[in-house]
Design an enzyme around this catalytic site. Structure first.
Site, PDB file in Angstrom:
ATOM      1  N   LEU A  25      -1.793   1.865   9.629  1.00 18.79           N
ATOM      2  CA  LEU A  25      -2.310   0.572   9.600  1.00 18.79           C
ATOM      3  C   LEU A  25      -3.643   0.398   8.885  1.00 18.79           C
ATOM      4  O   LEU A  25      -4.577   1.378   8.898  1.00 18.79           O
ATOM      5  CB  LEU A  25      -2.508  -0.146  10.793  1.00 18.79           C
ATOM      6  CG  LEU A  25      -0.923  -0.334  11.554  1.00 18.79           C
ATOM      7  CD1 LEU A  25      -0.836  -0.481  12.938  1.00 18.79           C
ATOM      8  CD2 LEU A  25      -0.179  -1.389  11.012  1.00 18.79           C
ATOM      9  N   PRO A  26      -3.807  -0.664   8.294  1.00 14.01           N
ATOM     10  CA  PRO A  26      -4.964  -0.752   7.274  1.00 14.01           C
ATOM     11  C   PRO A  26      -6.398  -0.949   7.935  1.00 14.01           C
ATOM     12  O   PRO A  26      -7.379  -0.915   7.383  1.00 14.01           O
ATOM     13  CB  PRO A  26      -4.684  -2.026   6.366  1.00 14.01           C
ATOM     14  CG  PRO A  26      -4.004  -3.021   7.231  1.00 14.01           C
ATOM     15  CD  PRO A  26      -3.059  -2.012   8.258  1.00 14.01           C
ATOM     16  N   THR A  85      -6.839   5.473  10.221  1.00 11.72           N
ATOM     17  CA  THR A  85      -8.166   5.723  10.293  1.00 11.72           C
ATOM     18  C   THR A  85      -8.868   4.465  10.820  1.00 11.72           C
ATOM     19  O   THR A  85      -8.980   3.630  10.323  1.00 11.72           O
ATOM     20  CB  THR A  85      -8.814   6.188   9.085  1.00 11.72           C
ATOM     21  OG1 THR A  85      -7.973   7.106   8.534  1.00 11.72           O
ATOM     22  CG2 THR A  85     -10.352   6.686   9.279  1.00 11.72           C
ATOM     23  N   LYS A 106     -11.935  12.892  11.479  1.00 11.81           N
ATOM     24  CA  LYS A 106     -11.362  12.458  10.503  1.00 11.81           C
ATOM     25  C   LYS A 106     -12.696  11.721   9.569  1.00 11.81           C
ATOM     26  O   LYS A 106     -12.885  11.795   8.528  1.00 11.81           O
ATOM     27  CB  LYS A 106     -10.218  11.493  10.636  1.00 11.81           C
ATOM     28  CG  LYS A 106      -9.929  10.122   9.518  1.00 11.81           C
ATOM     29  CD  LYS A 106      -9.216  11.145   8.356  1.00 11.81           C
ATOM     30  CE  LYS A 106      -8.889  10.035   7.254  1.00 11.81           C
ATOM     31  NZ  LYS A 106      -8.621  10.568   6.052  1.00 11.81           N
ATOM     32  N   LYS A 127     -14.651   0.828   4.561  1.00  7.88           N
ATOM     33  CA  LYS A 127     -14.388   0.691   6.115  1.00  7.88           C
ATOM     34  C   LYS A 127     -14.369   1.975   6.969  1.00  7.88           C
ATOM     35  O   LYS A 127     -15.336   2.180   7.768  1.00  7.88           O
ATOM     36  CB  LYS A 127     -12.749   0.351   6.437  1.00  7.88           C
ATOM     37  CG  LYS A 127     -12.272   1.083   7.928  1.00  7.88           C
ATOM     38  CD  LYS A 127     -10.812   0.625   7.907  1.00  7.88           C
ATOM     39  CE  LYS A 127      -9.820   1.771   7.134  1.00  7.88           C
ATOM     40  NZ  LYS A 127      -9.522   2.767   7.698  1.00  7.88           N
TER      41      LYS A 127
HETATM   42  P1  NAD Z   1      -2.020   0.059   3.045  1.00  5.17           P
HETATM   43  O1  NAD Z   1      -2.994  -1.243   2.980  1.00  5.17           O
HETATM   44  O2  NAD Z   1      -1.356   0.595   1.644  1.00  5.17           O
HETATM   45  O3  NAD Z   1      -0.746  -0.213   4.171  1.00  5.17           O
HETATM   46  C1  NAD Z   1      -0.974  -0.871   5.224  1.00  5.17           C
HETATM   47  C2  NAD Z   1       0.334  -1.628   5.583  1.00  5.17           C
HETATM   48  O4  NAD Z   1       0.144  -2.013   6.926  1.00  5.17           O
HETATM   49  C3  NAD Z   1       0.854  -2.586   4.783  1.00  5.17           C
HETATM   50  O5  NAD Z   1       2.047  -2.383   4.401  1.00  5.17           O
HETATM   51  C4  NAD Z   1       0.775  -3.838   5.440  1.00  5.17           C
HETATM   52  O6  NAD Z   1       1.673  -4.755   5.182  1.00  5.17           O
HETATM   53  C5  NAD Z   1       0.941  -3.199   6.924  1.00  5.17           C
HETATM   54  N1  NAD Z   1       0.644  -4.081   8.167  1.00  5.17           N
HETATM   55  C6  NAD Z   1      -1.075  -4.633   7.915  1.00  5.17           C
HETATM   56  N2  NAD Z   1      -0.950  -5.338   9.201  1.00  5.17           N
HETATM   57  C7  NAD Z   1       0.042  -5.122   9.882  1.00  5.17           C
HETATM   58  C8  NAD Z   1       0.630  -5.446  11.263  1.00  5.17           C
HETATM   59  N3  NAD Z   1       0.014  -6.243  11.880  1.00  5.17           N
HETATM   60  N4  NAD Z   1       1.991  -5.174  11.624  1.00  5.17           N
HETATM   61  C9  NAD Z   1       2.662  -4.459  10.742  1.00  5.17           C
HETATM   62  N5  NAD Z   1       2.345  -4.129   9.515  1.00  5.17           N
HETATM   63  C10 NAD Z   1       1.133  -4.169   9.050  1.00  5.17           C
HETATM   64  O7  NAD Z   1      -2.928   1.255   3.674  1.00  5.17           O
HETATM   65  P2  NAD Z   1      -2.870   2.798   3.206  1.00  5.17           P
HETATM   66  O8  NAD Z   1      -3.546   2.981   2.084  1.00  5.17           O
HETATM   67  O9  NAD Z   1      -1.314   3.002   3.507  1.00  5.17           O
HETATM   68  O10 NAD Z   1      -3.465   3.371   4.645  1.00  5.17           O
HETATM   69  C11 NAD Z   1      -3.238   3.214   5.989  1.00  5.17           C
HETATM   70  C12 NAD Z   1      -3.948   3.831   6.903  1.00  5.17           C
HETATM   71  O11 NAD Z   1      -4.161   5.365   6.376  1.00  5.17           O
HETATM   72  C13 NAD Z   1      -5.470   3.345   6.685  1.00  5.17           C
HETATM   73  O12 NAD Z   1      -5.962   3.316   7.888  1.00  5.17           O
HETATM   74  C14 NAD Z   1      -6.283   4.231   5.798  1.00  5.17           C
HETATM   75  O13 NAD Z   1      -7.531   4.473   6.037  1.00  5.17           O
HETATM   76  C15 NAD Z   1      -5.318   5.693   6.302  1.00  5.17           C
HETATM   77  N6  NAD Z   1      -5.467   6.643   5.038  1.00  5.17           N
HETATM   78  C16 NAD Z   1      -5.013   6.105   3.579  1.00  5.17           C
HETATM   79  C17 NAD Z   1      -5.134   7.258   2.769  1.00  5.17           C
HETATM   80  C18 NAD Z   1      -4.880   6.893   1.196  1.00  5.17           C
HETATM   81  O14 NAD Z   1      -4.948   7.831   0.463  1.00  5.17           O
HETATM   82  N7  NAD Z   1      -4.149   5.655   1.092  1.00  5.17           N
HETATM   83  C19 NAD Z   1      -5.491   8.668   2.896  1.00  5.17           C
HETATM   84  C20 NAD Z   1      -5.645   8.852   4.234  1.00  5.17           C
HETATM   85  C21 NAD Z   1      -5.810   7.886   5.410  1.00  5.17           C
END
Ligand code: NAD
Length: 296
Positions: A64-65, A91, A166, A235
């Site tokens: 989740l974001p 994260t 992390k 964040k």
């Molecule tokens: P993203 O914004 O692409 O995806 C988040 C997903 O969660 C979206 O599909 C959104 O619709 C969904 N969402 C939001 N609120 C929701 C809810 N209440 N119920 C159900 N679904 C919900 O984000 P991401 O890039 O996939 O990152 C996700 C997590 O992983 C974050 O915490 C980020 O810090 C971490 N992360 C990301 C990366 C990267 O390279 N993108 C790498 C390591 C860690």
């Protein structure tokens, strides 16, 4: 195995797809119907809420974001009839992880922190670094599932300690991206070819994860499509600073890094790719960094 998965974004979608491909029955939910439909087309069972996911599986994972979304989803999962363990791949910082742990403990659900590193490429290839904290017996039960998506490393039993690990990783990743960008802007302004600079850095002591990966993939070709949003990087930098300040440790480098990321957020927007951090520096210097040499 019956697995639940919530949050099918840049990271969650390819992770969930690997779990489906490995033969697990996956119940999934996302607030974006489009993402849910795409995973359902690959064989997942769509659910209409986090509770419905937690009614269908013993093990529920989420990606989740934001801390707010992670808390919301955990509250829904806590109402599930079947769930026994909840694995948060997001994260969210130590404070939120501890809150989630407390919330789920009231319902006898084990909370496992499992923030990940390795980006969308690592999620697609199943090569993520998985930093895990929580009860060791739960880690042992989860290990085969986690090995489908990456390399699990148990960092401790204490709730939230994987989040601390992390944030330590991400502040370094955030630091070397802006530091490498600043240095390359300086070199290009002085007349160096940026692609030559990156080749030389990568053979030298100045190599970073930015010079090895982010520059060749998304900055030199000027695609700015690495797959991690500026808003998420900010964040993580803010979460690191909050925690470091609460601990009373020095934060001089992190404060400078935060200013650069806040500037990227203000100038490029939260949805821009985090490789855009170089753009405000380019504007200030009056140059553009891009591959000049033809690629072989
Ligand atoms: P993203 O914004 O692409 O995806 C988040 C997903 O969660 C979206 O599909 C959104 O619709 C969904 N969402 C939001 N609120 C929701 C809810 N209440 N119920 C159900 N679904 C919900 O984000 P991401 O890039 O996939 O990152 C996700 C997590 O992983 C974050 O915490 C980020 O810090 C971490 N992360 C990301 C990366 C990267 O390279 N993108 C790498 C390591 C860690």
């Amino acid at each position: 195995m019956d697995i639940g998965f919530i949050g099918l974004g840049h990271m969650g979608f390819p992770i969930a797809r690997r779990l489906v491909a490995a033969g697990h029955r996956v119940a999934a939910f996302d607030t974006r119907a489009e993402a849910l439909d795409r995973l359902a087309a690959l064989g997942a069972n769509p659910a209409s809420s986090p509770k419905e996911v937690a009614d269908a599986a013993d093990t529920v994972l989420a990606s989740l974001p934001s801390p707010a979304a992670a808390l919301d989803v955990a509250a829904g999962v806590a109402e599930g009839d079947r769930v026994a363990r909840y694995v948060d791949l997001s994260t969210v910082g130590t404070h939120t992880a501890v809150r989630i742990h407390g919330l789920l403990a009231e319902h006898d659900i084990a909370a496992i922190d499992c923030p990940v590193s390795g980006g969308v490429g690592g999620a697609e290839a199943g090569t993520l670094a998985l930093m895990v904290s929580g009860p060791r017996p739960e880690f042992d039960v989860l290990r085969p599932v986690l090995e489908t998506i990456g390399r699990p490393m148990h960092v401790g039993e204490q709730p939230g300690s994987a989040q601390t690990m992390k944030l330590a990783n991400n502040i370094l990743a955030a630091t070397v991206l802006v530091a490498t960008s600043e240095v390359v802007v300086m070199g290009v302004k002085s007349g160096l070819d940026p692609e030559v600079m990156i080749d030389v850095l990568n053979a030298s002591s100045g190599a970073t994860s930015a010079s090895r990966d982010k520059f060749p993939r998304a900055i030199l070709p000027r695609t700015f499509d690495y797959g991690f949003a500026t808003g998420l990087m900010v964040k993580d930098v803010r979460l690191y600073l909050d925690e470091a300040k609460a601990l009373g440790v020095p934060v001089e480098i992190a404060e400078a890094v935060r200013r650069l990321w806040e500037a990227t957020l203000a100038e490029e927007g939260a949805d821009s790719d985090f490789t855009s951090a170089i753009k405000p520096m380019e504007r200030a210097a009056g140059i553009t960094v891009g591959a000049r040499r033809k690629r072989e």
